[in-house]
Write an enzyme that holds these catalytic residues in place. Structure first.
Site, PDB file in Angstrom:
ATOM      1  N   SER A 104      41.450  38.706  40.168  1.00 54.78           N
ATOM      2  CA  SER A 104      42.157  37.504  40.619  1.00 54.78           C
ATOM      3  C   SER A 104      43.148  37.757  41.754  1.00 54.78           C
ATOM      4  O   SER A 104      43.569  36.820  42.422  1.00 54.78           O
ATOM      5  CB  SER A 104      42.884  36.847  39.446  1.00 54.78           C
ATOM      6  OG  SER A 104      43.997  37.612  39.043  1.00 54.78           O
ATOM      7  N   LYS A 131      50.016  37.676  39.137  1.00 53.97           N
ATOM      8  CA  LYS A 131      49.856  36.550  40.063  1.00 53.97           C
ATOM      9  C   LYS A 131      50.979  36.571  41.090  1.00 53.97           C
ATOM     10  O   LYS A 131      51.960  37.296  40.968  1.00 53.97           O
ATOM     11  CB  LYS A 131      49.906  35.208  39.309  1.00 53.97           C
ATOM     12  CG  LYS A 131      48.897  35.047  38.189  1.00 53.97           C
ATOM     13  CD  LYS A 131      47.463  34.990  38.666  1.00 53.97           C
ATOM     14  CE  LYS A 131      46.515  34.895  37.473  1.00 53.97           C
ATOM     15  NZ  LYS A 131      45.122  35.092  37.850  1.00 53.97           N
TER      16      LYS A 131
END
Length: 198
Positions: free
Chosen positions: A49, A97
């Site tokens: 990700s 993230k």
């Protein structure tokens, strides 16, 4: 007699040197252990990700000492009851993230033009792998509530993040679940640059 006393003095001196060395090593190990318990922590990255910023298998050192979340920071977030793993094999593995917005800021994503804006300002995102085309179930624009952040993965089309209500509180991540900010990459099987995280 004097010779025996000289040998004893040399023996005591040698013992003292060894004792000082052992004492210094033990003290250094205790300091390092305390730093890694209270200041730094090493975590492994799983998944794609954050590609091409971070790769599956990377190991990074994170810190939460006096940390206040800021836009652009790459953070590691713990899994919690309201942040279930999409894949049951992921278990309680933390996720990594990038913070896009903090408390009170308004995030908007135009999935046709692939543009992300915060408080009406388009973000210059030279760190993303591909333009933002993937949407989930969060409706935009959205205001980040107090004590929360809005996060996205750098690999926008292969990241479960604040665009989905499966993450945090309706997509927003409670700052209490931020384990720390990535500060140093120590290993990268995928070929990432080692060293301080910018």
């Amino acid at each position: 007699m004097a010779q025996d006393e000289t040998k004893q003095a040399e023996s005591r001196s040698s013992f003292r040197v060894v004792y000082d060395w052992v004492d210094s090593i033990v003290l250094a190990l205790v300091v390092v252990a305390l730093l890694f318990v209270f200041v730094f922590r090493m975590v492994g990255i799983r998944g794609n990700s954050m590609k091409n910023t971070y790769f599956d298998g990377d190991r990074v050192i994170i810190s939460n000492l006096f940390y206040e979340p800021k836009c652009g920071d790459v953070v590691v977030i713990s899994r919690n009851a309201s942040n279930e793993a999409a894949d049951e094999n992921e278990g309680n593995v933390p996720i990594i993230k990038r913070i896009i917005a903090t408390s009170g800021q308004t995030v908007d994503i135009n999935f046709e033009t692939h543009e992300v804006s915060v408080d009406g300002n388009l973000l210059k995102e030279d760190y993303i792998l591909e333009p933002t085309a993937l949407s989930y179930d969060v409706q935009f624009p959205v205001v980040v509530p107090d004590g929360h952040v809005f996060v996205l993965g750098d690999n926008r089309n292969d990241s479960l993040d604040s665009r989905s209500t499966l993450i945090g509180d309706e997509g927003m991540v409670d700052t209490r679940y931020i384990l720390g900010r990535a500060v140093f990459r120590v290993m990268s099987p995928g070929g990432g640059k080692l060293g301080k995280v910018e």
